[in-house]
Design an enzyme around this catalytic site. Structure first.
Site, PDB file in Angstrom:
ATOM      1  N   LYS A  53       0.837  -1.204   0.000  1.00 55.92           N
ATOM      2  CA  LYS A  53       0.000   0.000   0.000  1.00 55.92           C
ATOM      3  C   LYS A  53       0.868   1.248   0.000  1.00 55.92           C
ATOM      4  O   LYS A  53       0.603   2.209  -0.721  1.00 55.92           O
ATOM      5  CB  LYS A  53      -0.943  -0.011   1.215  1.00 55.92           C
ATOM      6  CG  LYS A  53      -2.075  -1.026   1.070  1.00 55.92           C
ATOM      7  CD  LYS A  53      -2.872  -1.244   2.345  1.00 55.92           C
ATOM      8  CE  LYS A  53      -3.831  -2.425   2.150  1.00 55.92           C
ATOM      9  NZ  LYS A  53      -4.581  -2.776   3.366  1.00 55.92           N
ATOM     10  N   GLN A  97      -5.050  -2.050   9.529  1.00 52.45           N
ATOM     11  CA  GLN A  97      -4.864  -3.319   8.824  1.00 52.45           C
ATOM     12  C   GLN A  97      -5.502  -4.451   9.631  1.00 52.45           C
ATOM     13  O   GLN A  97      -5.204  -4.623  10.813  1.00 52.45           O
ATOM     14  CB  GLN A  97      -3.357  -3.568   8.615  1.00 52.45           C
ATOM     15  CG  GLN A  97      -3.044  -4.790   7.778  1.00 52.45           C
ATOM     16  CD  GLN A  97      -3.527  -4.667   6.333  1.00 52.45           C
ATOM     17  OE1 GLN A  97      -3.418  -3.620   5.704  1.00 52.45           O
ATOM     18  NE2 GLN A  97      -4.089  -5.752   5.812  1.00 52.45           N
ATOM     19  N   ASP A 120     -11.260   2.495   3.942  1.00 53.69           N
ATOM     20  CA  ASP A 120     -11.539   1.062   3.771  1.00 53.69           C
ATOM     21  C   ASP A 120     -13.043   0.793   3.709  1.00 53.69           C
ATOM     22  O   ASP A 120     -13.467  -0.291   3.308  1.00 53.69           O
ATOM     23  CB  ASP A 120     -10.940   0.252   4.931  1.00 53.69           C
ATOM     24  CG  ASP A 120      -9.654  -0.470   4.546  1.00 53.69           C
ATOM     25  OD1 ASP A 120      -9.362  -0.549   3.339  1.00 53.69           O
ATOM     26  OD2 ASP A 120      -8.959  -0.962   5.453  1.00 53.69           O
TER      27      ASP A 120
END
Ligand code: NAD
Length: 293
Positions: A53, A97, A120
Site C-alpha cells: 500500500k 490493517q 476502507d
C-alpha cells in the site's frame, strides 16, 4: 470462449488517472492527499499488504503515514493513534490493517475512525449507509468496489440483471451484494449453508465469487454468456512452480472460460484492483475535505 477481464490493466489505468488528479490538485490548491495506516502485530502477510500500500501511495503522490504497534498493544493505544489521525488535516484516509490481534474488539476500533476518513469503508455507519436505499456511504470497501469497477469498465450491463454473490463476508461478499443491488441487479447470496448452490448460480448473468475454496465454481454452475468476477486467491500445490505452489481462484478457470461471456483471471483480475481503489478512495476523500472539484 470468454473475454478475459484484465484487472492488471484496468488497475494500472486507474492508478494513472489518480496520479493525474493528485498532480492537478497539488498544482491548483497545494494539497497532497495523505493516507495513515495502522498495523498492530507482526503478521508477515499484513506487513506485506502494508508495504504494498505504501509503495502504491508513493507511486501516485499520496503521502503515507505508518504506525506500527506491538502485538500486545492495548485497544486504547490503537484508538489514541486513530484519534490523532482523525484530527490531523494532512491525513485524508485512515486504515487499520485487519485482522487485529485476538484481544482486540474490531468494532471498537473501526468505530473510532472518522467516517469521513474511513477509506476502507469498514466503519459500521458506512456499511449501514451502503445498505440503505437513497443513502450513500462516504466510502465503499475496496475489493467489492474493484469488482464493480471491472464490471463497469468491461461494459457489463447490471441494471435488471440477475446477480449471484458467493460468500457473505463483511469485507467482500456482503458489500458486493449491496453494491450490485444499488446498481439495480436482482441479487442472491450463496454461502456455506446454501443447498444446491449450482441451481442458483446457473440463473446468474453476473457471478461474484468470494469464498476461499479453490475451483469451487465449475463450468456446469455457469449460465452461458455470464460475467464472472473471481475474488478468490487460493494457493494450490504445484511442484512445477519454483515456490512449490500457485494461486488459483474460486472459479475453475479452464471450465468457466469455455462457458462464460467474460471472466477475470487469478492472478491478474480482482487482486490488483483492491489497492487501486484504496488510492482512488484516498483521493476522493482529500477532494471532498478540500471541496476540490
Ligand atoms: P471469508 O472466509 O471471510 O468468507 C468466505 C465466505 O464464503 C463465507 O461467507 C462463507 O459463508 C462462504 N463459503 C465458505 N464455503 C463455501 C462454500 N462451500 N460454498 C459457498 N459459500 C461458501 O473470506 P473473504 O475474506 O470474503 O475472502 C474470500 C476469498 O477472497 C479468499 O480466497 C480471499 O483470499 C480472497 N480475497 C481477495 C482479495 C483481493 O483480491 N484483493 C481481498 C479479500 C479477499
Amino acid at each position: 470462449s470468454a473475454k478475459i477481464i484484465d484487472g492488471k490493466l484496468v488497475a494500472k489505468q486507474i492508478r494513472e488517472e489518480v496520479g493525474v488528479e493528485i498532480a492537478r490538485m497539488k498544482d491548483t490548491i497545494g494539497v497532497v492527499p495523505g493516507l495513515a495506516v495502522i498495523l498492530v502485530g507482526s503478521r508477515k502477510d499484513s506487513q506485506t499488504y502494508v508495504r504494498n500500500k505504501k509503495k502504491a501511495c508513493d507511486a501516485v503522490g499520496i503521502k503515507s503515514y505508518e504506525v506500527n504497534l506491538p502485538e500486545d498493544a492495548s485497544e486504547y493505544e490503537v484508538i489514541k493513534h486513530i484519534a490523532t489521525f482523525n484530527d490531523d488535516p494532512s491525513v485524508h484516509g485512515i486504515l487499520v490493517q485487519l485482522p487485529l490481534p485476538r484481544h482486540m474488539n474490531d468494532e471498537n476500533i473501526l468505530n473510532a475512525v472518522s467516517i469521513e476518513k474511513d477509506v476502507d469503508g469498514f466503519h459500521p455507519v458506512n456499511i449501514g449507509r451502503l445498505a440503505m436505499q437513497g443513502r450513500d456511504p462516504f466510502f465503499v470497501p475496496c475489493t467489492p468496489k474493484g469488482c464493480m469497477e471491472l464490471l463497469h469498465r468491461s461494459g457489463v450491463e447490471i441494471k435488471g440483471k440477475r446477480a449471484v454473490v458467493i460468500g457473505r463476508s463483511n469485507i467482500v461478499g456482503t458489500p458486493a451484494a449491496l453494491l450490485l443491488q444499488k446498481a439495480n441487479a436482482t441479487v442472491s447470496i450463496v454461502h456455506s449453508k446454501t443447498k444446491n448452490p449450482e441451481e442458483i448460480t446457473r440463473q446468474a448473468d453476473i457471478i461474484i465469487a468470494a469464498v476461499g475454496v479453490a475451483n469451487l465454481v465449475r463450468g456446469s454452475w455457469i449460465k452461458p454468456g455470464a460475467a464472472i468476477i473471481d475474488v478468490g486467491i487460493n494457493p494450490v500445490d504445484d511442484p512445477a512452480s519454483p515456490r512449490g505452489y500457485r494461486l488459483v481462484g474460486d472459479v475453475c478457470f479452464e471450465e468457466a472460460s469455455k462457458v462464460a461471456g467474460a471472466i477475470t483471471p487469478v492472478p491478474g483480475g480482482v487482486g490488483p484492483m483492491t489497492i487501486a481503489m484504496l488510492l482512488s478512495n484516498t483521493l476522493d476523500s482529500a477532494k471532498r475535505i478540500h471541496k476540490f472539484k
